[in-house]
Write a protein that holds these residues in place. Structure first.
Motif, PDB file in Angstrom:
ATOM      1  N   GLY A  47     -30.612  22.438  12.435  1.00  0.00           N
ATOM      2  CA  GLY A  47     -30.427  23.506  11.462  1.00  0.00           C
ATOM      3  C   GLY A  47     -30.685  22.963  10.071  1.00  0.00           C
ATOM      4  O   GLY A  47     -31.371  21.955   9.899  1.00  0.00           O
ATOM      5  N   PHE A  48     -30.124  23.638   9.057  1.00  0.00           N
ATOM      6  CA  PHE A  48     -30.408  23.218   7.682  1.00  0.00           C
ATOM      7  C   PHE A  48     -29.665  21.939   7.308  1.00  0.00           C
ATOM      8  O   PHE A  48     -30.268  20.981   6.841  1.00  0.00           O
ATOM      9  N   LEU A  49     -28.346  21.887   7.506  1.00  0.00           N
ATOM     10  CA  LEU A  49     -27.578  20.696   7.151  1.00  0.00           C
ATOM     11  C   LEU A  49     -26.686  20.171   8.263  1.00  0.00           C
ATOM     12  O   LEU A  49     -26.004  19.167   8.081  1.00  0.00           O
ATOM     13  N   LYS A  50     -26.676  20.825   9.411  1.00  0.00           N
ATOM     14  CA  LYS A  50     -25.832  20.378  10.512  1.00  0.00           C
ATOM     15  C   LYS A  50     -26.473  19.167  11.192  1.00  0.00           C
ATOM     16  O   LYS A  50     -27.624  19.203  11.608  1.00  0.00           O
ATOM     17  N   VAL A  51     -25.714  18.093  11.300  1.00  0.00           N
ATOM     18  CA  VAL A  51     -26.210  16.863  11.902  1.00  0.00           C
ATOM     19  C   VAL A  51     -26.112  16.986  13.423  1.00  0.00           C
ATOM     20  O   VAL A  51     -25.117  17.471  13.961  1.00  0.00           O
ATOM     21  N   ARG A  52     -27.159  16.551  14.113  1.00  0.00           N
ATOM     22  CA  ARG A  52     -27.170  16.566  15.581  1.00  0.00           C
ATOM     23  C   ARG A  52     -26.097  15.626  16.125  1.00  0.00           C
ATOM     24  O   ARG A  52     -25.682  14.695  15.439  1.00  0.00           O
ATOM     25  N   PRO A  53     -25.674  15.814  17.371  1.00  0.00           N
ATOM     26  CA  PRO A  53     -24.687  14.896  17.959  1.00  0.00           C
ATOM     27  C   PRO A  53     -25.246  13.487  18.183  1.00  0.00           C
ATOM     28  O   PRO A  53     -24.536  12.509  18.062  1.00  0.00           O
ATOM     29  N   ALA A  54     -26.542  13.400  18.527  1.00  0.00           N
ATOM     30  CA  ALA A  54     -27.169  12.099  18.787  1.00  0.00           C
ATOM     31  C   ALA A  54     -28.675  12.230  18.600  1.00  0.00           C
ATOM     32  O   ALA A  54     -29.221  13.332  18.617  1.00  0.00           O
ATOM     33  N   CYS A  55     -29.331  11.098  18.452  1.00  0.00           N
ATOM     34  CA  CYS A  55     -30.788  11.086  18.302  1.00  0.00           C
ATOM     35  C   CYS A  55     -31.426  11.409  19.646  1.00  0.00           C
ATOM     36  O   CYS A  55     -31.020  10.883  20.680  1.00  0.00           O
ATOM     37  N   THR A  56     -32.427  12.267  19.621  1.00  0.00           N
ATOM     38  CA  THR A  56     -33.110  12.641  20.859  1.00  0.00           C
ATOM     39  C   THR A  56     -34.070  11.558  21.323  1.00  0.00           C
ATOM     40  O   THR A  56     -34.423  11.527  22.499  1.00  0.00           O
ATOM     41  N   ALA A  57     -34.476  10.657  20.441  1.00  0.00           N
ATOM     42  CA  ALA A  57     -35.432   9.620  20.812  1.00  0.00           C
ATOM     43  C   ALA A  57     -34.758   8.324  21.270  1.00  0.00           C
ATOM     44  O   ALA A  57     -35.113   7.770  22.301  1.00  0.00           O
ATOM     45  N   CYS A  58     -33.780   7.839  20.497  1.00  0.00           N
ATOM     46  CA  CYS A  58     -33.173   6.544  20.833  1.00  0.00           C
ATOM     47  C   CYS A  58     -31.719   6.630  21.268  1.00  0.00           C
ATOM     48  O   CYS A  58     -31.155   5.650  21.730  1.00  0.00           O
ATOM     49  N   GLY A  59     -31.071   7.779  21.085  1.00  0.00           N
ATOM     50  CA  GLY A  59     -29.698   7.951  21.531  1.00  0.00           C
ATOM     51  C   GLY A  59     -28.636   7.496  20.556  1.00  0.00           C
ATOM     52  O   GLY A  59     -27.468   7.384  20.927  1.00  0.00           O
ATOM     53  N   LEU A  60     -28.983   7.214  19.313  1.00  0.00           N
ATOM     54  CA  LEU A  60     -27.994   6.799  18.316  1.00  0.00           C
ATOM     55  C   LEU A  60     -26.955   7.898  18.136  1.00  0.00           C
ATOM     56  O   LEU A  60     -27.284   9.058  17.945  1.00  0.00           O
ATOM     57  N   ASP A  61     -25.688   7.527  18.214  1.00  0.00           N
ATOM     58  CA  ASP A  61     -24.585   8.480  18.118  1.00  0.00           C
ATOM     59  C   ASP A  61     -24.341   8.857  16.665  1.00  0.00           C
ATOM     60  O   ASP A  61     -23.985   8.017  15.853  1.00  0.00           O
ATOM     61  N   TYR A  62     -24.556  10.142  16.326  1.00  0.00           N
ATOM     62  CA  TYR A  62     -24.323  10.625  14.971  1.00  0.00           C
ATOM     63  C   TYR A  62     -22.929  11.216  14.787  1.00  0.00           C
ATOM     64  O   TYR A  62     -22.592  11.642  13.699  1.00  0.00           O
ATOM     65  N   SER A  63     -22.136  11.267  15.845  1.00  0.00           N
ATOM     66  CA  SER A  63     -20.858  11.975  15.761  1.00  0.00           C
ATOM     67  C   SER A  63     -19.864  11.302  14.820  1.00  0.00           C
ATOM     68  O   SER A  63     -18.922  11.939  14.374  1.00  0.00           O
ATOM     69  N   THR A  64     -20.057  10.043  14.509  1.00  0.00           N
ATOM     70  CA  THR A  64     -19.122   9.346  13.626  1.00  0.00           C
ATOM     71  C   THR A  64     -19.568   9.330  12.174  1.00  0.00           C
ATOM     72  O   THR A  64     -18.907   8.723  11.340  1.00  0.00           O
ATOM     73  N   ILE A  65     -20.661   9.993  11.856  1.00  0.00           N
ATOM     74  CA  ILE A  65     -21.162  10.013  10.477  1.00  0.00           C
ATOM     75  C   ILE A  65     -20.262  10.882   9.614  1.00  0.00           C
ATOM     76  O   ILE A  65     -19.980  12.021   9.941  1.00  0.00           O
ATOM     77  N   GLN A  66     -19.812  10.330   8.504  1.00  0.00           N
ATOM     78  CA  GLN A  66     -18.952  11.048   7.568  1.00  0.00           C
ATOM     79  C   GLN A  66     -19.540  10.908   6.166  1.00  0.00           C
ATOM     80  O   GLN A  66     -19.298   9.929   5.481  1.00  0.00           O
ATOM     81  N   THR A  67     -20.344  11.873   5.728  1.00  0.00           N
ATOM     82  CA  THR A  67     -20.908  11.807   4.385  1.00  0.00           C
ATOM     83  C   THR A  67     -20.037  12.535   3.373  1.00  0.00           C
ATOM     84  O   THR A  67     -20.164  12.293   2.178  1.00  0.00           O
ATOM     85  N   GLY A  68     -19.182  13.414   3.838  1.00  0.00           N
ATOM     86  CA  GLY A  68     -18.303  14.138   2.924  1.00  0.00           C
ATOM     87  C   GLY A  68     -19.082  14.986   1.936  1.00  0.00           C
ATOM     88  O   GLY A  68     -20.095  15.591   2.267  1.00  0.00           O
TER      89      GLY A  68
END
Length: 133
Positions: A47-68
């Motif tokens: 979407g516009f600013l919603k971060v995906r749960p994980a990378c579709t190519a390498c599997g990096l977990d985005y769920s712990t990202i906190q940009t505030g």
């Protein structure tokens, strides 16, 4: 903290049927483009600013990202500086009526803020990834 599971990356490299994990040379450039900071291939946003749960190519977990609110505060400062000093310059040089200022500068600050928000958030995510590896 961004979880960069090296055992998952090693397992992906060893398996012939799995996608190989490529390491991106510049995570900052990948973040500005809205791509995964580790591989530079997978999409970062859903979407516009919603971060995906994980990378579709390498599997990096985005769920712990906190940009505030970091990206929003930087974007407000950048857009405010550009539009504020531009409006001040136009006022001193040309002395237009107030309605011209409203018609020109209000839409410009909205467009500038929206245009910079996604690359700004991608940059903050990439910097967080680069500095926490």
């Amino acid at each position: 903290m961004i979880e960069d599971r090296t055992e998952d990356a090693e397992a992906a490299r060893d398996e012939s049927s799995s996608r190989a994990v490529a390491v991106c040379a510049d995570p900052v450039r990948a973040g500005l483009r809205g791509r995964c900071p580790r591989c530079g291939q997978g999409a970062l946003f859903d979407g516009f600013l919603k971060v995906r749960p994980a990378c579709t190519a390498c599997g990096l977990d985005y769920s712990t990202i906190q940009t505030g609110d970091g990206p929003a505060s930087f974007i407000m400062q950048i857009a405010g500086f550009l539009v504020g000093f531009s409006a001040l310059f136009v006022e001193i040089k040309f002395h237009p009526p107030m309605w011209v200022h409203l018609v020109v500068w209000l839409p410009l600050v909205v467009v500038l803020s929206l245009a910079l928000m996604r690359p700004g958030r991608g940059l903050m995510i990439a910097l967080q990834y680069r500095n926490q590896r």
